[in-house]
Write an enzyme that holds these catalytic residues in place. Structure first.
Site, PDB file in Angstrom:
ATOM      1  N   LYS A 118       7.187  -7.544  -1.426  1.00 32.60           N
ATOM      2  CA  LYS A 118       6.663  -6.263  -2.507  1.00 32.60           C
ATOM      3  C   LYS A 118       7.447  -6.062  -3.273  1.00 32.60           C
ATOM      4  CE  LYS A 118       4.373  -3.402   1.504  1.00 32.60           C
ATOM      5  NZ  LYS A 118       5.002  -4.483   2.037  1.00 32.60           N
ATOM      6  N   GLU A 202      10.434   3.424  -1.110  1.00 39.81           N
ATOM      7  CA  GLU A 202       9.833   4.003  -1.828  1.00 39.81           C
ATOM      8  C   GLU A 202       9.628   5.409  -1.786  1.00 39.81           C
ATOM      9  OE1 GLU A 202       6.365   1.301  -3.463  1.00 39.81           O
ATOM     10  OE2 GLU A 202       5.161   2.882  -1.826  1.00 39.81           O
ATOM     11  N   HIS A 237      -0.845   4.746   8.871  1.00 36.47           N
ATOM     12  CA  HIS A 237      -0.215   4.298   8.062  1.00 36.47           C
ATOM     13  C   HIS A 237      -1.569   2.762   7.385  1.00 36.47           C
ATOM     14  CE1 HIS A 237       2.656   6.705   5.898  1.00 36.47           C
ATOM     15  NE2 HIS A 237       3.356   5.813   7.476  1.00 36.47           N
ATOM     16  N   ARG A 294      -4.303 -12.356   0.488  1.00 37.41           N
ATOM     17  CA  ARG A 294      -5.382 -12.696   1.159  1.00 37.41           C
ATOM     18  C   ARG A 294      -6.454 -12.100   1.056  1.00 37.41           C
ATOM     19  NH1 ARG A 294      -4.922  -8.219   4.193  1.00 37.41           N
ATOM     20  NH2 ARG A 294      -3.208  -7.101   4.037  1.00 37.41           N
TER      21      ARG A 294
END
Lengths: 491, 104
Positions: A118, A202, A237, A294
């Protein structure tokens, strides 16, 4: 690249079965791998050949490159397919197989490295003018620095594993009090799940929707997209229900998101299937979330509405085919109808989604027009605690969203899993809400509305259970092992 | 409609939904009763251990962290009290119902 002939499947469960089917349809031989508990799993039965990876944990088995690589060479496979999870986003795995001249069916090691991490991906975003939320890299041992950068971003903050995905290795931090503990916990989870403890912080965007773009490229730099998916229905999540196309989103925004995703893909020469995930706020501003380099769990809904097979297409790209050869009618392709997928988890939604392992004493899946079932389980399967709790995906497709919803409800009402608690009833209740039917759902919907969900047993059902008592006791006694034949007791 | 008994649990598929009750329990919603004892609610592996023998725990103090199906779960002390014995160790695989500690 020549035509492939034998593919080693680097996965288990429903996705291993999905990959095996695609290979076999294309006339390729398949080899499955299995951990101790997976010896009799469905994927080992479907494959042409299967090989034991001794051990029980993911690290000992499906993540264990030092076992898998010699095996791959020994059996003479010319390709591997990683599926999702496990090795799928491990650049070094893709690299090692490439060195051994074994084709990695998926994006290149280089793409995985740039996007799967990320941190690296975020650095690419400026270049392609993709909007992103404030973020910072985490230095685990520098507590002051950590606290400082968290403050600069502003709470609430998400801490996540740089190499994570699918909601694993991610936590929300509301205030500075929780910062250090949460960061340490995520670092441990990240290490256990991905073998890499790098983290990033983040800015947390409140009540966003999760919308993602399916991209697909060949090895000559051609990249296209197969539209969007709405994946906001999440718990912890992790996605629970996904659909395509995303409802309640303007064509203009969809186009902008797709263009951004394709430009990123083209920019780095992305080959094979990939997903660019975005958070979308109420005003349809979108922020880059991550790229999953992926195949995605929810690729099925895209396949349904576009009339394509992403896994077979991945294999063809790995054989060197061009986009225009795989999809000769690409320019005329468009979305048809609507598809919704529900993920069945062996978990208890009444107890904070606690894992619910067990021996599946009876399993029945629905079949009928417009219903797709992806699963790796059957009656007699044992659900352990070493691997992910997802045991099946049910996808319903129909001409429009309302019809697809009713079809999914029908399919879930005709799905039976006895032996471990699942979220099947929970899923039915979710898609029956007014908010779902109006698609007024954000990623916090379940947390706000379903945290106190109860699976109340109706009086009628209770009465029947009491009545069946004596007959069933006999079955229980006649079979001291945990598994009883279901047919004896079916009324 | 289908019913089945297996592993001491009764299962029913009734009006499109699935319910289960344990054989002992007359009424229930498919889950074991909640308890204030510190026990593993499902099979899991111990990854962190905070409690020590002889330690005085306050309600909310961390006791143990476990891992199951690749997710971490932390357990806190449900009450104030002194730990007599720690019954688990790091790396140990627990079954549902196994106790983490014994109170004095």
């Amino acid at each position: 690249m020549a035509k492939l002939s034998k593919v080693l499947i680097l996965n288990r469960g429903e996705i291993a079965c999905r990959l095996i089917q695609a290979c076999q349809e294309l006339g390729l031989k398949t080899v499955a791998l299995y951990s101790d508990q997976d010896k009799n799993a469905r994927h080992t039965e479907l494959a042409d050949e299967s090989i034991a990876l001794e051990g029980t944990s993911a690290l000992e088995t499906y993540l264990n490159l030092s076992k898998i690589i010699p095996l791959a060479k020994k059996i003479g496979c010319d390709a591997v397919h990683p599926g999702y999870g496990f090795l799928s986003e491990r650049a070094e795995a893709a690299e090692i197989f490439a060195k051994e001249k074994i084709k990695w069916i998926g994006p290149s090691a280089n793409s995985i490295r740039m996007l799967g991490d990320k941190l690296e991906a975020k650095k690419l975003l400026d270049k392609y003018k993709i909007p992103t939320a404030p973020w910072a890299e985490v230095a685990l041992n520098k507590k002051e620095e950590l606290t400082k950068s968290a403050k600069a971003i502003g709470y609430p903050i998400l801490v996540k594993a740089a190499s994570g995905g699918g909601g694993k290795g991610m936590r929300l931090i509301q205030s500075e009090d929780d910062l250090l503990d949460s960061v340490a916990a995520v670092a441990r989870e990240a290490k256990a799940s991905f073998g890499d403890g790098t983290l990033l912080l983040e800015k947390f965007i409140d009540k966003p929707r999760h919308i993602e773009i399916q991209i697909f490229g060949d090895e000559k730099g051609n990249v296209t997209h197969f539209g969007d998916r709405e994946c906001s229905m999440q718990r912890r999540h992790q996605k629970v229900i996904e659909e395509a196309p995303a409802p309640r989103l303007s064509e203009k925004t969809k186009q902008k998101m797709a263009d951004a995703a394709v430009s990123l893909g083209k920019g780095i020469g992305y080959a094979s299937a990939g997903t660019v995930e975005f958070l979308v706020d109420e005003n349809e501003n979108f922020y880059f979330l991550e790229v999953n380099s992926r195949l995605q769990v929810e690729h099925s809904v895209t396949e349904s509405v576009w009339g394509i097979d992403l896994v077979k297409s991945q294999i063809l790209v790995a054989e060197g085919k061009l986009l225009k050869e795989i999809f000769p009618d690409l320019e005329h392709k468009s979305v048809r109808g609507h598809a919704i997928q529900a993920r069945i988890y062996a978990e208890n939604p009444e107890m904070s989604y606690a894992p619910s392992p067990g021996l599946l004493s009876y399993v029945e899946f629905p079949y009928g027009v417009g219903v797709r079932v992806d699963t790796g389980i059957k009656t007699g399967s044992e659900i352990g605690t070493n691997f992910d709790a997802m045991i099946a995906k049910i996808t319903a497709s129909d001409s429009d969203r309302d019809s697809a919803t009713q079809k999914l409800l029908w399919a879930l009402r005709n799905t039976i899993v006895f032996g471990c608690i699942t979220n099947i009833n929970f899923l039915q209740d979710i898609i029956s809400t007014k908010e779902f039917s109006e698609s007024k759902v954000d990623v916090k919907f379940l947390e706000r509305n379903f945290n106190k969900w109860k699976n109340e047993i109706p009086e009628g059902a209770l009465k029947i259970l009491e009545k069946t008592n004596s007959a069933s006791t006999q079955i229980q006694q006649s079979n001291s092992s945990a598994f009883a034949s279901p047919w004896d007791s079916i009324l | 409609m289908k019913t089945l008994i297996a592993n001491g649990k009764k299962w029913i598929h009734f009006d499109g939904k699935i319910y289960s009750i344990t054989s002992q329990k007359k009424k229930g919603s498919g889950t074991e009763a909640e308890t204030t004892d510190l026990v593993a609610p499902f099979s899991c592996k111990v990854t962190k251990l905070f409690a020590k023998p002889g330690q005085s725990l306050k309600k909310g103090d961390p006791v143990v962290t476990v891992e199951s199906m690749k997710m971490e779960y932390s357990y806190e002390s449900p009450k104030d009290g002194e730990v007599a014995k720690v019954l688990v160790q790091i790396g140990q695989i627990l079954q549902a119902g196994d106790e983490f500690i014994q109170w004095k």
